[in-house]
Structures are given as C-alpha cells and as structure tokens.
Design a protein around this motif. Sequence first.
Motif, PDB file in Angstrom:
ATOM      1  N   GLU A  82      55.120 -10.903  15.984  1.00 37.96           N
ATOM      2  CA  GLU A  82      54.409 -11.782  16.916  1.00 37.96           C
ATOM      3  C   GLU A  82      53.349 -10.985  17.684  1.00 37.96           C
ATOM      4  OE1 GLU A  82      56.032 -12.538  20.813  1.00 37.96           O
ATOM      5  OE2 GLU A  82      55.774 -14.687  20.572  1.00 37.96           O
TER       6      GLU A  82
ATOM      7  N   VAL B  91      60.301  -6.611  20.613  1.00 35.99           N
ATOM      8  CA  VAL B  91      59.359  -7.624  21.105  1.00 35.99           C
ATOM      9  C   VAL B  91      58.678  -7.107  22.370  1.00 35.99           C
ATOM     10  CG1 VAL B  91      59.126  -9.961  22.028  1.00 35.99           C
ATOM     11  CG2 VAL B  91      60.709  -9.522  20.148  1.00 35.99           C
ATOM     12  N   ALA B  92      59.480  -6.584  23.276  1.00 38.03           N
ATOM     13  CA  ALA B  92      58.913  -6.053  24.512  1.00 38.03           C
ATOM     14  C   ALA B  92      58.052  -4.827  24.219  1.00 38.03           C
ATOM     15  CB  ALA B  92      60.027  -5.703  25.496  1.00 38.03           C
TER      16      ALA B  92
ATOM     17  N   GLU C  17      63.330  -3.002  26.154  1.00 34.93           N
ATOM     18  CA  GLU C  17      64.558  -3.772  25.953  1.00 34.93           C
ATOM     19  C   GLU C  17      64.653  -4.351  24.548  1.00 34.93           C
ATOM     20  OE1 GLU C  17      62.149  -4.302  28.086  1.00 34.93           O
ATOM     21  OE2 GLU C  17      61.679  -6.415  28.419  1.00 34.93           O
ATOM     22  N   SER C  18      63.571  -4.320  23.805  1.00 35.00           N
ATOM     23  CA  SER C  18      63.562  -4.841  22.435  1.00 35.00           C
ATOM     24  C   SER C  18      62.246  -4.444  21.793  1.00 35.00           C
ATOM     25  CB  SER C  18      63.672  -6.371  22.428  1.00 35.00           C
ATOM     26  OG  SER C  18      62.469  -6.941  22.933  1.00 35.00           O
TER      27      SER C  18
ATOM     28  N   LEU D  17      58.512   5.214  26.872  1.00 36.06           N
ATOM     29  CA  LEU D  17      59.355   4.219  27.534  1.00 36.06           C
ATOM     30  C   LEU D  17      60.180   3.459  26.505  1.00 36.06           C
ATOM     31  CD1 LEU D  17      59.999   2.996  30.343  1.00 36.06           C
ATOM     32  CD2 LEU D  17      58.299   1.242  29.850  1.00 36.06           C
TER      33      LEU D  17
ATOM     34  N   ASN E 279      54.644  -5.644  23.010  1.00 35.61           N
ATOM     35  CA  ASN E 279      53.810  -6.251  24.052  1.00 35.61           C
ATOM     36  C   ASN E 279      53.427  -5.247  25.142  1.00 35.61           C
ATOM     37  OD1 ASN E 279      53.275  -9.236  23.541  1.00 35.61           O
ATOM     38  ND2 ASN E 279      55.426  -9.004  22.975  1.00 35.61           N
ATOM     39  N   MET E 280      54.269  -4.258  25.377  1.00 37.19           N
ATOM     40  CA  MET E 280      53.876  -3.152  26.257  1.00 37.19           C
ATOM     41  C   MET E 280      52.722  -2.382  25.608  1.00 37.19           C
ATOM     42  SD  MET E 280      57.603  -1.745  27.386  1.00 37.19           S
ATOM     43  CE  MET E 280      58.742  -2.772  28.318  1.00 37.19           C
TER      44      MET E 280
ATOM     45  N   LEU F   6      50.600  -3.668  23.576  1.00 38.55           N
ATOM     46  CA  LEU F   6      49.426  -4.530  23.741  1.00 38.55           C
ATOM     47  C   LEU F   6      48.797  -4.340  25.122  1.00 38.55           C
ATOM     48  CD1 LEU F   6      49.124  -8.282  22.748  1.00 38.55           C
ATOM     49  CD2 LEU F   6      48.340  -7.505  24.981  1.00 38.55           C
ATOM     50  N   GLY F   7      49.635  -4.314  26.149  1.00 37.08           N
ATOM     51  CA  GLY F   7      49.119  -4.161  27.514  1.00 37.08           C
ATOM     52  C   GLY F   7      48.389  -2.837  27.692  1.00 37.08           C
TER      53      GLY F   7
ATOM     54  N   PHE G 113      55.804   3.237  23.366  1.00 41.00           N
ATOM     55  CA  PHE G 113      56.800   2.226  23.731  1.00 41.00           C
ATOM     56  C   PHE G 113      57.603   1.907  22.484  1.00 41.00           C
ATOM     57  CE2 PHE G 113      53.052   1.697  26.378  1.00 41.00           C
ATOM     58  CZ  PHE G 113      53.596   1.700  27.663  1.00 41.00           C
TER      59      PHE G 113
END
Lengths: 249, 353
Positions: free
Chosen positions: B88, B58-59, B55-56, B52, B62-63, B65-66, B26
């Motif tokens: 973050e 940040v996203a 959008e940033s 993938l 977190n993807m 992380l998921g 990601f």
Amino acid sequence: MKTVFDRPHALCDVPLHYCPGCTHGIVHRLVAEVIDELGVEGKTIGIAPVGCSVFAYNYFNCDMIEAAHGRAPAVATGVKRTHPDNVVFTYQGDGDLAAIGTAETVHVAARGENITIIFINNAIYGMTGGQMAPTTLPGQVTTTSPYGRDRKIQGNPIRVCEMLSTLDGTALAARVSVDTPKAVINAKKMIKKAFQNQLDGKGFSIVEVLSTCPTNWGMSPTDALQWLRDNMIPYYPLGTYKDIDAQEA
Amino acid sequence: MAKKVLMKGNEAIAEAAISVGCIHFFGYPITPQTEVAEYLAKRLPKVGGLCLQAESEVAAINMTLGAAAAGTRVMTSSSSPGISLKSEGISYIAGSDLPCLIVNVQRGGPGLGGIQPSQADYYQATRGVGHGDLRLIVLAPSSVQEMASLTAQALDLADIYRMPAMLLADGALGQMMEPVDFSAFPKRDVPEKTWATVGHNNARPHNIVNSLYIDPQVLEDSVKARYQRYAEVEKNEVQYEEFMTDDADIVLVAFGITARICKSAVTAARAAGIKAGLLRPITLWPFPKDAISAAADHAKALMSVEMSMGQMVDDVRLAVNGKKPVYFYGRTGGMIPSVEEVTKEICSLANAL
Ligand SMILES: Cc1ncc(C[n+]2csc(CCOP(=O)(O)OP(=O)(O)O)c2C)c(N)n1
Ligand code: SF4
Ligand SMILES: [Mg+2]
C-alpha cells in the motif's frame, strides 16, 4: 479602520468543500489561528488523512502531505524524526484514526512522538457516505448498521482519549466540542496547548473534537448540534484525560 | 589499494547505505533480513542517524514515506510477507513521486511460506507491488559486493528519477559472507529536492506531497508524465552481464543467486562440449529486453532459470517474441537448484535441439 475578523494566514484563500453546517470548517479555522498565533506556519508540516478532510492539503498554507487512510501518524513520525525542529501535525477522522489506523495511533502515542494530532470524531464515515465508524454510538443508525449499532453484532465504540491517556508517551489527551461559542474558545485553547507542547518538546498531544456530520446524520445543522449534545457528549465526556503539566504541578 | 572487508550480505546493504548518506531507516524484524536493521541499530546512532523499529511493515513504509517527503535519503527493508504489507505504502510513494530504497531479502511463499531463499517475488517486484500504474526500479544483486554497490546505486537512481527503487535479494545472499570494497561506488549527480515538505520558511508557496487527483483527466496526465520518466529509466539505466553468450547455442537467463549457479553450470556444460552462455539481468526493471532479443538472434534456444515456478520467464518470452524457443527450469519453496541439476538441464536441452 481596525480589522476585527479576517482569514488566518495559515488558511488558504480557497473555497472549502465541506457541507453546510459541518464542523470540520470550524476546526480548520482554529488550527490555522493557532498556527498564526504561534508564528510557526513556515516550519509546519501538516498531514492530511483520507476522509472528508482529505483536501486539507489544499486548505492549510503550510507544507502538506497527503497520507494513506489511517497512516498519517506513521507519516508524521517519518517527518518529525528526520526534522525534529519542524512542527508536525496530523488532522484525522474517526475511521482514519480509530479503525484502519488504530495501530499507528496507539504506537505514535506509546513512542511519545513529539507531534500533534487533531482528531475529528463525528461518529460516522462522512466521506464514503455514512457508514458505521468505530465511534458510532450504540443504537446509532448508519448505512452499515441500518437497524442501529448492536453491540453484540457490531461491537462497542472506542473512547480514544481515555485509551491513549493510559500510555506513558502521551503528554496531552483532551476531548473538546465546538457546539457553542464557549466550547469553541475552549477547543482553541486546547489546540494551542497541543501545538505549544510540541514546541516545548513535551511529547505526544491529541485533541479530540466532537464534530457533526449533518449530511450523513440526516439532520439540519442545528439539529445535528443538539444531537451531539444529547448523545455524543454523554458517551464521550468532554475534558482533559491526561495532561503531564497538571500531573507535574 | 582499496581495503576489502569480510561481511554478510545483509550487513553490506546496511553499510553501503550509510556510505552514501542514507542514515535513516524504518523497519520491522523478519527473517532472513533482520541483520540489516540490527546492523543499522548499532551504527546509525553513531553517525547522527536513526534506526526506528516500527509497529508493523505498514507503519515502517509510511514512516519511510514521511521522511522521503521531507527530503531525507531513507530506506526500509523486509522480506516477502513484509513486502506484501508495504505494498500500500509503496503505491502511495510511487504516486507521490518520492524517492526511497526498499530492500526485499526474499524467502519462500506464498503465505508464511518458509525462511529459506527464494525468487518468487519477481512478479510482485516487477508487476504487482502496489495498486495502480506504477513501476519500481528493481536491482538484483548476485554477490555480497553487489548487495553493497547496488544499494548505493539504487539510492542515487531513486533520487534522480524521483521514484522508489527496490533491491531484490534473497536469503542466501543476505546470509552469505564475502569480501566487500566500499570505496568504489560511482557517484552520480542527484537533483535538489525543491519539492520537499520541510517548511516553506515564509519564502515560497506551500509544497504539497500528494497522490490524489479527483479529476480523471488530471490523474491521467500525471500518470503519463510519470511514465515519461519511466521511459527515460528504460532508455538509460538497463544493466546486465553476459557470460560466454557470443557463440552460445543455449543462453541461460538468470538473476541473483541463481545466476551464480548458472555460471558454474555454463562452465560445466562447455567442458562437456556444449556451447552454453548466461545473460544475467542486473536491473529486473528496466528489463534488458534488447540484450535478450539480440541473444535470441544467434542462440538456438533460451532457458530461464529461477528459484520460483517460473516468473521472469514471461519477460524473457516477451523479449524473444517467438523468435526462438524459451524453456524454464526452477526450484521453489526455498530449494536452491544445484550446479549439477542445471548442467543436466542444459545437456538434455542440447540433446533435444
Ligand atoms: C485503504 C482504504 N480503505 C478504505 C477507503 C475508503 N474510505 C475513504 S474515507 C473512509 C472513511 C472516512 O471516515 P472518517 O475517517 O471518520 O472521516 P470523515 O469523512 O468522517 O471525516 C473510508 C472508509 C480508502 N480510501 N482507503
Ligand atoms: S459528509 Fe459530513 S463530515 Fe463530510 S463534509 Fe459533509 S457534513 Fe462534514
Ligand atoms: Mg468520521
């Protein structure tokens, strides 16, 4: 003897920390009932937000992840894209979903991620003690809009379902309420559809639940429900803003 | 004999990740690391994986992380400004005890800075990559071969110690082409991810991936438990390379692309009759403190050479602990020190000693 009312299996047998009269609890129960009825607890992964429902990871009996404030849709994307056969849902407040996490929300819908979002719109930041939310109504008093939300200063509220319904990736965008028994039954129907859509591979589904925060609205639970009917429903009309099934029919 | 392929550093990272089973990526485009994503966008769909574009940053983090929470071997990559946005998520990943690989192909900063190579994110990587008490395993390649081999290692280390690992490269390494051998990565046993949130299948209690501990005593206990793991990393995983340090009067300390320049400078200084040597940290965290302390026992002086205003030099000073003087030479903003410049620094230091 026949049991007519019991705790759904998908809801853990632990005390919930929500304030008396808060509708978060009702929505938790509806989500858990739906998970039970669809028989998907074993393959579901829930993503908790930062907000009053932060401890949702202790309340839902499925596997759970606690995300950073606003990032639950991105976390859900990471889970779902690597485990497409699992059921993935997020449970988010208005600050989480429509302020700090707006980009993640819009893009998870635009990509048509095959996930389900349960969105609790209570027009306030509950957890941090009643500050203005992106969904706080014009004129509404909060601790950070003490003279009432002034559109010229604090801008305008966001209607999330309307906004997301314009995106091709959205399969279902519906706004419901839980202020009456009838509304609760309808809310459950929509939540179930949002999960069923995911099982059917239809793409992104969001159910926005108009919710009360008696504590930070400074009202009794019944007054809060009435305030929701008188003020929130006119600004955030209930209904289905997008349903690809209806469009196909 | 193993076949070598000529590749760009950024592509070597990507191919190495695939070769050790990391087929989920990601990211968000940013120069000078975009080739990582471009390479993976071509390759991953063909090996059943996914690249993938988020959008940033940040996203993207977190993807990551998921996917990591769901037990997937996963990576993200970026360059300096993007790593700031990821900080973050990196803190949440560390606080949730999740393994993943984060690549930083550094460029000059602060702010939008520039797009030329830099090492000015050393502090960020080894100190301030997110809020709270946390560490990343930080590996610093200095060749395209190491871009590949350290990527493979970082993914294993992350899984073994259940923590994020960072490959701290720079724009020069990302863009340069060198032959790479993908056949010889040492494989390590990694533990099964019984903690992953993949659905309990009605066969176990629910798993929770979380970094929130409201009770301060519980939070302190959880951080201390994590620091015990960090101590294991410090004990077991330090890596460095020494070049002509045995009899060196002046020991340079440099990592990444700068270490290559320093190696040539050491050779040039030796030709001029100066006993110089180089100690190259390969792991920036854990930092090779003991090796540097040992070098300080026999050297007359040390000099940290960096593409920054002087960041690693702090760690060198801490390791030397006042035993010998520690000097610094650096260029920043995307400027790369030349062999001549560094040789001149060594010579003037030798004259002053
Ligand atoms: C990065 C970050 N910024 C701010 C906060 C503080 N914070 C915690 S919850 C919250 C707002 C929650 O409001 P909402 O999402 O509407 O959920 P509610 O509590 O109303 O259910 C804020 C601002 C935080 N935890 N993290
Ligand atoms: S603060 Fe408001 S939203 Fe939070 S639990 Fe109490 S009533 Fe519910
Ligand atoms: Mg709210």
